[in-house]
Motif scaffolding. Structure first.
Motif, PDB file in Angstrom:
ATOM      1  N   SER A  99       0.800  -1.231   0.000  1.00  0.00           N
ATOM      2  CA  SER A  99       0.000   0.000   0.000  1.00  0.00           C
ATOM      3  C   SER A  99       0.831   1.278   0.000  1.00  0.00           C
ATOM      4  N   GLU A 100       2.033   1.236   0.533  1.00  0.00           N
ATOM      5  CA  GLU A 100       2.838   2.454   0.619  1.00  0.00           C
ATOM      6  C   GLU A 100       3.724   2.680  -0.599  1.00  0.00           C
ATOM      7  N   LEU A 101       3.706   1.749  -1.547  1.00  0.00           N
ATOM      8  CA  LEU A 101       4.553   1.891  -2.730  1.00  0.00           C
ATOM      9  C   LEU A 101       3.869   2.744  -3.801  1.00  0.00           C
ATOM     10  N   PRO A 102       4.649   3.506  -4.572  1.00  0.00           N
ATOM     11  CA  PRO A 102       4.066   4.225  -5.709  1.00  0.00           C
ATOM     12  C   PRO A 102       3.689   3.246  -6.805  1.00  0.00           C
ATOM     13  N   GLY A 103       2.642   3.552  -7.562  1.00  0.00           N
ATOM     14  CA  GLY A 103       2.212   2.657  -8.634  1.00  0.00           C
ATOM     15  C   GLY A 103       2.100   3.401  -9.946  1.00  0.00           C
ATOM     16  N   PHE A 104       2.859   3.000 -10.947  1.00  0.00           N
ATOM     17  CA  PHE A 104       2.812   3.617 -12.267  1.00  0.00           C
ATOM     18  C   PHE A 104       2.202   2.647 -13.267  1.00  0.00           C
ATOM     19  N   ASP A 105       1.529   3.184 -14.249  1.00  0.00           N
ATOM     20  CA  ASP A 105       0.760   2.376 -15.186  1.00  0.00           C
ATOM     21  C   ASP A 105       1.535   1.176 -15.760  1.00  0.00           C
ATOM     22  N   PRO A 106       2.754   1.342 -16.292  1.00  0.00           N
ATOM     23  CA  PRO A 106       3.436   0.174 -16.861  1.00  0.00           C
ATOM     24  C   PRO A 106       3.737  -0.903 -15.814  1.00  0.00           C
ATOM     25  N   VAL A 107       4.035  -0.481 -14.579  1.00  0.00           N
ATOM     26  CA  VAL A 107       4.280  -1.446 -13.512  1.00  0.00           C
ATOM     27  C   VAL A 107       3.001  -2.223 -13.214  1.00  0.00           C
ATOM     28  N   ILE A 108       1.872  -1.521 -13.207  1.00  0.00           N
ATOM     29  CA  ILE A 108       0.586  -2.174 -12.965  1.00  0.00           C
ATOM     30  C   ILE A 108       0.265  -3.138 -14.095  1.00  0.00           C
ATOM     31  N   GLN A 109       0.548  -2.733 -15.342  1.00  0.00           N
ATOM     32  CA  GLN A 109       0.330  -3.636 -16.474  1.00  0.00           C
ATOM     33  C   GLN A 109       1.146  -4.914 -16.310  1.00  0.00           C
ATOM     34  N   ALA A 110       2.381  -4.755 -15.832  1.00  0.00           N
ATOM     35  CA  ALA A 110       3.241  -5.921 -15.640  1.00  0.00           C
ATOM     36  C   ALA A 110       2.717  -6.821 -14.527  1.00  0.00           C
ATOM     37  N   MET A 111       2.399  -6.236 -13.377  1.00  0.00           N
ATOM     38  CA  MET A 111       2.016  -7.016 -12.204  1.00  0.00           C
ATOM     39  C   MET A 111       0.647  -7.670 -12.353  1.00  0.00           C
ATOM     40  N   SER A 112      -0.226  -7.078 -13.152  1.00  0.00           N
ATOM     41  CA  SER A 112      -1.599  -7.586 -13.297  1.00  0.00           C
ATOM     42  C   SER A 112      -1.707  -8.795 -14.215  1.00  0.00           C
ATOM     43  N   GLY A 113      -0.644  -9.082 -14.957  1.00  0.00           N
ATOM     44  CA  GLY A 113      -0.696 -10.166 -15.942  1.00  0.00           C
ATOM     45  C   GLY A 113      -1.003  -9.685 -17.342  1.00  0.00           C
ATOM     46  N   LEU A 114      -1.323  -8.402 -17.504  1.00  0.00           N
ATOM     47  CA  LEU A 114      -1.697  -7.883 -18.824  1.00  0.00           C
ATOM     48  C   LEU A 114      -0.542  -7.992 -19.818  1.00  0.00           C
ATOM     49  N   MET A 115       0.674  -7.606 -19.390  1.00  0.00           N
ATOM     50  CA  MET A 115       1.798  -7.639 -20.313  1.00  0.00           C
ATOM     51  C   MET A 115       2.129  -9.061 -20.766  1.00  0.00           C
ATOM     52  N   LEU A 138      -4.052  -1.474  -9.377  1.00  0.00           N
ATOM     53  CA  LEU A 138      -3.852  -2.914  -9.498  1.00  0.00           C
ATOM     54  C   LEU A 138      -5.180  -3.652  -9.385  1.00  0.00           C
ATOM     55  N   ASP A 139      -6.035  -3.249  -8.445  1.00  0.00           N
ATOM     56  CA  ASP A 139      -7.360  -3.871  -8.326  1.00  0.00           C
ATOM     57  C   ASP A 139      -8.124  -3.768  -9.644  1.00  0.00           C
ATOM     58  N   VAL A 140      -8.103  -2.565 -10.208  1.00  0.00           N
ATOM     59  CA  VAL A 140      -8.871  -2.323 -11.432  1.00  0.00           C
ATOM     60  C   VAL A 140      -8.326  -3.142 -12.592  1.00  0.00           C
ATOM     61  N   GLN A 141      -6.990  -3.154 -12.744  1.00  0.00           N
ATOM     62  CA  GLN A 141      -6.433  -3.863 -13.895  1.00  0.00           C
ATOM     63  C   GLN A 141      -6.581  -5.376 -13.747  1.00  0.00           C
ATOM     64  N   VAL A 142      -6.452  -5.890 -12.526  1.00  0.00           N
ATOM     65  CA  VAL A 142      -6.683  -7.323 -12.316  1.00  0.00           C
ATOM     66  C   VAL A 142      -8.138  -7.664 -12.643  1.00  0.00           C
ATOM     67  N   ALA A 143      -9.074  -6.817 -12.177  1.00  0.00           N
ATOM     68  CA  ALA A 143     -10.492  -7.056 -12.459  1.00  0.00           C
ATOM     69  C   ALA A 143     -10.794  -6.975 -13.946  1.00  0.00           C
ATOM     70  N   SER A 144      -9.926  -6.290 -14.702  1.00  0.00           N
ATOM     71  CA  SER A 144     -10.134  -6.135 -16.141  1.00  0.00           C
ATOM     72  C   SER A 144      -9.529  -7.275 -16.958  1.00  0.00           C
ATOM     73  N   MET A 145      -8.948  -8.255 -16.290  1.00  0.00           N
ATOM     74  CA  MET A 145      -8.351  -9.374 -17.025  1.00  0.00           C
ATOM     75  C   MET A 145      -9.407 -10.356 -17.539  1.00  0.00           C
ATOM     76  N   ALA A 146     -10.636 -10.178 -17.121  1.00  0.00           N
ATOM     77  CA  ALA A 146     -11.816 -10.777 -17.738  1.00  0.00           C
ATOM     78  C   ALA A 146     -11.657 -12.253 -18.112  1.00  0.00           C
ATOM     79  N   ASN A 147     -11.753 -12.567 -19.405  1.00  0.00           N
ATOM     80  CA  ASN A 147     -11.744 -13.960 -19.854  1.00  0.00           C
ATOM     81  C   ASN A 147     -10.427 -14.668 -19.546  1.00  0.00           C
ATOM     82  N   VAL A 148      -9.316 -13.925 -19.540  1.00  0.00           N
ATOM     83  CA  VAL A 148      -8.021 -14.531 -19.232  1.00  0.00           C
ATOM     84  C   VAL A 148      -8.011 -15.036 -17.790  1.00  0.00           C
ATOM     85  N   ALA A 149      -8.517 -14.199 -16.867  1.00  0.00           N
ATOM     86  CA  ALA A 149      -8.582 -14.596 -15.462  1.00  0.00           C
ATOM     87  C   ALA A 149      -9.583 -15.724 -15.256  1.00  0.00           C
ATOM     88  N   SER A 150     -10.733 -15.639 -15.920  1.00  0.00           N
ATOM     89  CA  SER A 150     -11.763 -16.666 -15.762  1.00  0.00           C
ATOM     90  C   SER A 150     -11.264 -18.030 -16.238  1.00  0.00           C
TER      91      SER A 150
END
Length: 394
Positions: A133-149, A200-212
């Protein structure tokens, strides 16, 4: 026509894209959005080119329909000004690092004491709780951590980020949705609330069919480039000149597609009858399709396939995309008068029969509305505003 949020005021303390763009959507819907930055500015987007007469085009993309004032929230006098504005407002949007609002003494618990109905929306990379929670979050890092990349790009290449700040953009829509929902709840209960949004919550929730697919079958999707993990043919193909995207997403569409290509027999070929068959024999099918598509240019195939009702589109660069007749006909671009001259911006895509979405104001320059806002909302005299400027409060 009265806009739905015409009586709502938003104090926007945010920077960069996700939260500012969310506040912009609220401004599109009629809210009075007041952007607040320190006297020297705090939004790094102002420094990102290219520039139009010194103004960042990146900044312009997230800040229409707002007024801008400057307040030093670290000073006691500035804090008191902010509290006075909160009492005349409905929403506070911020995207400081978790804990910063509390250090400044303007966190939700403090603000709700001054105005019980206030709604505070905090946007951070990882949320207000959890080990990150205390770490900064930038869009490309979130893309990487969420599984999107990991599911983006060609299989033989390194994982690839999306070419726009997609985690920020999706989060901006959730900012607006969360705020509108909180307003509706306040209409019913009279109580404000605190909104904790995480990229991160939003991007993980957006993984849709891949996550399902993974959650229910254990399937870990792979990078397929311009192909699809589950459907065929559903990819980019090269024509005689330019590439086109074709989505024959079901068995009926495939038969129409095959007929349009002059090979109706493919629709009855045992290798291609069902989607599962086509996925098993995808490499063979792609070779057959590519041989036919290279015999005509992209415009010809777009016309032929569109007439056959097969989803198709040319792979455009941004110039070609914005020059399309469909985009122009739908009013996708608007010209606005700005302090630096005329600017062109993308318009809101919201189009309702009873909703008046329009751009009332171009993105503001830093502190452009100091006198206007403080005189209008707090009834400060011009001399009082000047003194605040002299004392570096504004």
């Amino acid at each position: 026509m009265i806009q739905p949020l015409h009586d709502i005021r938003v104090l926007d303390l945010s920077r960069v894209y996700a939260a500012p763009a969310g506040a912009m959507i609220l401004g599109d819907l009629g809210a009075d959005v007041i952007r607040i930055e320190p006297p020297g500015g705090s939004d790094s987007m102002r420094d990102w080119g290219p520039f139009l007469n010194g103004e960042s085009t990146y900044y312009l993309s997230a800040n229409r329909n707002k007024r801008s004032i400057t307040i030093d929230l670290k000073s006691e006098e500035g804090k008191l000004l902010f509290f006075d504005l909160v009492e005349k407002s409905d929403i506070v949007i911020e995207n400081f690092k978790a804990g910063t609002m509390k250090k400044l003494g303007i966190n939700y618990e403090v603000l709700k004491e001054k105005k019980p109905g206030i709604i505070v929306c905090s946007v951070t990379g990882f949320g207000q709780t959890g080990p990150l929670s205390e770490l900064p979050g930038f869009d490309p890092v979130i893309q990487a951590m969420s599984g999107l990349m990991d599911v983006t790009g060609n299989p033989q290449d390194v994982a690839t980020k999306v070419g726009i700040p997609i985690a920020d953009i999706i989060t901006s829509v959730y900012v607006a949705l969360s705020v509108v929902t909180a307003i509706r709840q306040r209409d019913m209960s009279g109580e404000g609330q605190y909104i904790d949004l995480s990229l991160l919550d939003v991007q993980v929730a957006s993984m849709a069919n891949v996550a399902s697919a993974y959650l229910n079958t254990g399937m870990i999707s792979e990078r397929k480039g311009n192909q699809h993990n589950n459907v065929a043919p559903y990819q980019v193909f090269q024509t005689g000149d330019f590439a086109i995207m074709i989505c024959a997403g079901n068995d009926g569409l495939f038969k129409k597609f095959a007929a349009a290509l002059g090979h109706p027999e493919w629709g009855n070929d045992s290798r291609f009858i069902t989607n599962n068959d086509r996925k098993k024999h995808e490499n063979e099918l792609v070779i057959l399709i590519e041989e036919v598509l290279k015999t005509k240019n992209s415009d010809q195939w777009v016309d032929i396939l569109s007439d056959a009702k097969v989803p198709v589109g040319r792979v455009n660069n941004i110039q070609q995309a914005l020059d399309q007749e469909q985009v122009i006909a739908r009013g996708g671009i608007e010209n606005l008068l700005h302090e630096v001259g005329e600017v062109k911006l993308l318009a809101s895509p919201l189009k309702h029969s009873g909703l008046n979405v329009r751009t009332r104001m171009a993105p503001p320059t830093l502190g452009q509305h100091n006198e206007e806002v403080l005189q209008e909302l707090l009834q400060l005299k011009k001399k009082e505003v000047s003194i605040l400027k002299e004392n570096n409060v504004l």
